[in-house]
Design a protein around this motif. Structure first.
Motif, short mmCIF file in Angstrom:
data_model
loop_
_atom_site.label_atom_id
_atom_site.label_comp_id
_atom_site.label_asym_id
_atom_site.label_seq_id
_atom_site.Cartn_x
_atom_site.Cartn_y
_atom_site.Cartn_z
N PHE A 42 0.96 -1.35 0.22
CA PHE A 42 -0.18 0.55 0.09
C PHE A 42 0.75 1.47 0.50
O PHE A 42 0.28 2.37 -0.98
CB PHE A 42 -1.24 -0.20 1.83
CG PHE A 42 -2.79 -1.22 1.02
CD1 PHE A 42 -2.89 -1.23 0.37
CD2 PHE A 42 -1.75 -2.22 2.25
CE1 PHE A 42 -3.69 -2.71 0.44
CE2 PHE A 42 -2.98 -3.28 1.65
CZ PHE A 42 -3.63 -2.69 1.17
N LYS A 43 2.17 1.51 0.34
CA LYS A 43 2.83 1.97 0.65
C LYS A 43 3.95 3.20 -0.38
O LYS A 43 4.07 3.94 -0.62
CB LYS A 43 3.39 2.48 1.85
CG LYS A 43 2.06 2.61 3.28
CD LYS A 43 1.27 3.62 3.23
CE LYS A 43 0.54 3.40 4.28
NZ LYS A 43 -0.04 4.39 4.88
N LEU A 44 4.80 1.88 -1.14
CA LEU A 44 5.79 2.43 -1.44
C LEU A 44 5.64 2.34 -3.04
O LEU A 44 4.83 1.52 -3.68
CB LEU A 44 7.08 1.19 -2.02
CG LEU A 44 7.64 0.59 0.24
CD1 LEU A 44 8.31 -0.45 0.47
CD2 LEU A 44 8.15 2.17 0.59
N SER A 45 5.99 3.21 -3.70
CA SER A 45 6.16 3.26 -5.04
C SER A 45 7.00 2.34 -6.12
O SER A 45 8.59 1.94 -5.84
CB SER A 45 6.72 4.72 -5.36
OG SER A 45 6.08 5.24 -5.02
N ILE A 46 6.05 1.11 -5.92
CA ILE A 46 7.06 0.05 -7.34
C ILE A 46 6.27 -0.75 -8.25
O ILE A 46 4.56 -0.37 -8.38
CB ILE A 46 6.72 -1.72 -6.15
CG1 ILE A 46 7.47 -1.02 -4.85
CG2 ILE A 46 7.28 -2.45 -6.13
CD1 ILE A 46 6.85 -2.71 -3.67
N SER A 47 6.97 -1.08 -8.59
CA SER A 47 6.65 -1.03 -10.80
C SER A 47 6.33 -2.18 -10.67
O SER A 47 5.80 -3.46 -11.85
CB SER A 47 8.04 -0.36 -11.93
OG SER A 47 9.36 -1.09 -11.23
N GLY A 48 7.20 -3.74 -9.97
CA GLY A 48 7.73 -4.33 -9.88
C GLY A 48 5.29 -5.33 -9.37
O GLY A 48 4.90 -4.62 -8.56
N ASP A 49 5.75 -6.89 -9.05
CA ASP A 49 4.78 -7.93 -8.80
C ASP A 49 4.70 -7.61 -7.10
O ASP A 49 5.49 -8.41 -6.82
CB ASP A 49 5.46 -9.27 -9.21
CG ASP A 49 3.67 -9.96 -9.40
OD1 ASP A 49 2.92 -9.19 -8.47
OD2 ASP A 49 3.73 -10.81 -9.54
N LEU A 167 0.17 1.68 13.04
CA LEU A 167 1.29 1.72 12.68
C LEU A 167 1.33 2.35 11.10
O LEU A 167 1.47 3.78 10.53
CB LEU A 167 2.60 1.40 12.98
CG LEU A 167 2.61 1.46 14.44
CD1 LEU A 167 4.23 0.66 14.74
CD2 LEU A 167 3.16 2.74 15.59
N MET A 168 1.10 1.28 10.76
CA MET A 168 1.16 2.18 9.23
C MET A 168 0.27 2.75 8.82
O MET A 168 -0.56 3.03 7.63
CB MET A 168 1.15 0.49 8.41
CG MET A 168 1.55 -0.25 8.56
SD MET A 168 3.54 0.59 8.08
CE MET A 168 3.24 0.34 5.90
N ALA A 169 -1.07 2.86 9.81
CA ALA A 169 -2.45 3.61 8.93
C ALA A 169 -1.70 5.47 8.84
O ALA A 169 -3.00 5.98 8.45
CB ALA A 169 -2.94 3.42 10.06
#
Length: 623
Positions: A42-49, A167-169
């Protein structure tokens, strides 16, 4: 032995610092691991699967258990356990500091490296974690200590999973997670500084740094133990197979079958974890403060029964336009059946796993214990990987639904444990004894601390019923070898228990002289090996409720084998279903309240009539 609650251990320095150390470690592992998974999703900008990365996380955490468990087992034997725990916990502080930097920078490779290092630290900690318990605890505390550890571990997993979600919220999730994992690691290290001294079991051990060779040797050591231990390793790992299947499928089960949101996943995890915690806590009370492997078949039956029930009650759950939250889900009657099944799976899982851990610890010699537990960790990892493969096979290839997967593993559980109980019939024997002493009879114990924890001894007791040996065997902490009349020994069903327990059949010399002489030879062998032997010197069941004259055989045994003799008495069995009371009837005194009383050890030259008098005094007027 004074009976204390297992929670009293939390007030002792020899247990509390260790308990907090392992609790905080499990909590921290799950905060970081769950936070990383949520960051990937949900948080990181990731281009992969992203799904591939989540599965990579699972692999990176479990891979070190294959690579470094053997090394952890060697460390656990060679070095003082308290010092080793402190070094490992200090390493956790450094690892989490690196992970904190990774979160703050949003650096995924650094976070994945931290996850692998966490798995390595856990692989090194596992062997010392379980091998220190038999050193720190007394024998009657071992089950309670393991129960607290298992309860704490699963509640820490639950709390870490929920805590990570909270915490992640936050919009400041990176700083919060970074601060939390470092602070918890520091708290764990500070707790470890109070762990009492636990000397090295084998300081002369030469470390083998060849991972493959040493892992193979340690696996051979573990699986080469006596059958009760080696099959307990298999049973322990099978539990983690089941647990891995259930825990992995819970999110999809909650979303796809129950039409719920994230709070439903948390609810199911909470119910499952609380069930395991409660089952673990019940072990000590149900086992009478001793390692009672009779609970393992009981736990296994519950795992299969309620796994099948979960499949049965999960079909056709009513769908809604908006996903259920946890509160609205509980407004559906069917959900209560599902939650009850999940809770029961957890509860019976606790009853299954705690006695297995305690048996492995108590029946493995100290200088091999850490390496045997390392072998257990490697097996656990193998079974957890197998759980993932089986789930893929059943769900993706065979196209089963998740409830059908639960049905399949419940049926597999029957087959696996049938194999274990067949190879080690002691499990079944102890289960039957436990059932007898917790159903038909209410048994109270008095003075059993007089029976030595080690070394040979002879027990002498009055003979009231066909199940005297089962009741005594279920009460005494050590294995007891009984000497009994061969016609009782040959009774259907009971014969299986007697043979498994190493019972010695005996006949009158005039009936069968070979059986008579063979019995004395077997008794001498048991006593020479430091075993406890129990005889009924009356030579037959009482037909009047009174104690008959003791025969001379007891004097022959003690003359040939000069070991302490301990008088014992059964109170309240006369008139019960298995006695020879003439007017007992089928249900008369079916729920008998009985007492087993032991006196102080007496010298081997004590005469049979003196022993008879001592037994009569212990029994008193209660027949």
């Amino acid at each position: 032995m004074t009976q204390h609650s297992q929670f009293a251990l939390l007030g002792t320095r020899r247990f509390l610092p260790f308990f907090l150390t392992q609790l905080l470690g499990a909590f921290n592992d799950n905060i970081f691991k769950q936070a990383l998974i949520l960051a990937i999703l949900f948080k990181l900008s990731i281009s992969g699967d992203r799904d591939l990365l989540v599965n990579l996380c699972a692999m990176l955490f479990i891979l070190p258990f294959f690579l470094f468990s053997a090394l952890g087992g060697q460390f656990g034997e060679k070095f003082a356990k308290d010092a080793l725990i402190r070094v490992i916990k200090l390493a956790e502080v450094l690892i989490m500091a690196v992970g904190a930097i990774g979160f703050v920078l949003g650096n995924l490779p650094l976070m994945l490296l931290t996850l692998f290092a966490m798995g390595t630290q856990s692989a090194l900690f596992g062997p010392v974690k379980y091998s220190i318990l038999p050193v720190a605890l007394r024998e009657h505390e071992l089950v309670g200590g393991n129960a607290l550890v298992e309860m704490g571990t699963f509640l820490a997993i639950l709390a870490g999973t929920i805590g990570a979600g909270m915490l992640m919220a936050s919009s400041s999730y990176a700083v919060l997670v970074a601060g939390a994992v470092v602070l918890v690691a520091l708290a764990g290290y500070l707790a470890s500084r109070s762990v009492p001294r636990a000397a090295a079991a084998m300081p002369e051990l030469v470390l083998d740094w060849n991972i493959v060779r040493q892992s193979w040797r340690i696996m051979r050591l573990g699986l080469g133990q006596r059958p009760a231990v080696s099959r307990s390793l298999v049973g322990n790992s099978w539990f983690w197979f089941l647990g891995a299947v259930y825990l992995t499928q819970i999110p999809a089960f909650a979303k796809e079958l129950l039409h719920g949101d994230e709070s439903v996943v948390t609810l199911i995890l909470a119910v499952f974890s609380i069930g395991i915690g409660l089952g673990s806590m019940l072990c000590e009370r149900m086992s009478g403060h001793k390692v009672e492997i009779g609970l393992v078949p009981f736990g296994s039956m519950g795992l299969s029964l309620f796994g099948i029930l979960l499949w049965w009650v999960s079909s056709d759950f009513p769908a809604v336009a908006t996903p259920y939250d946890w509160l609205s889900l509980l407004g559906v009657a069917q959900a209560w059946w599902i939650m009850a099944a999940i809770f029961a799976i957890g509860l019976f899982g606790g009853l299954y796993i705690v006695p297995l851990y305690a048996l492995i610890q108590s029946r493995t010699v100290e200088k091999e214990r850490a390496r045997v537990i390392a072998a257990n960790n490697i097996l656990n990892a193998l079974f957890m990987v197998a759980a993932a493969l089986v789930s893929i096979l059943f769900l993706s290839v065979a196209k089963l639904s998740i409830p059908q997967l639960f049905l399949a593993i419940s049926l597999m559980n029957i087959a696996v444990n049938a194999y274990i109980f067949k190879i080690v019939p002691e499990f079944t024997m102890r289960f039957l004894i436990w059932m007898l002493s917790h159903s038909m009879y209410r048994v109270r114990h008095q003075g059993l601390e007089a029976i030595p924890d080690e070394g040979a001894a002879v027990l002498v007791c009055n003979h009231v019923s066909f199940v005297d040996a089962l009741l005594i065997g279920g009460a005494v902490r050590r294995p007891v070898r009984f000497v009994m009349y061969y016609k009782i020994y040959n009774l259907p069903v009971l014969n299986f228990i007697f043979r498994t327990a190493g019972t010695v059949p005996i006949a009158g010399r005039s009936e069968d002289e070979k059986t008579y002489e063979r019995a004395f030879q077997r008794i001498a062998q048991y006593l020479a090996e430091g075993e406890v032997v129990c005889i009924f010197p009356e030579g037959k069941l009482t037909t009047s409720g009174e104690i008959d004259e003791f025969k001379a055989g007891v004097e022959r045994i003690l003359a040939a084998n000069p070991v302490p003799v301990i008088p014992m008495a059964l109170q309240g069995l006369w008139g019960s279903f298995f006695s020879r009371a003439p007017h007992k009837g089928l249900f008369k005194r079916f729920w008998s309240r009985i007492t087993l009383v032991a006196g102080q050890p007496m010298p081997a030259d004590t005469g049979r009539l003196v022993l008879q008098e001592q037994v009569a005094q212990l029994r008193g007027d209660v027949r």
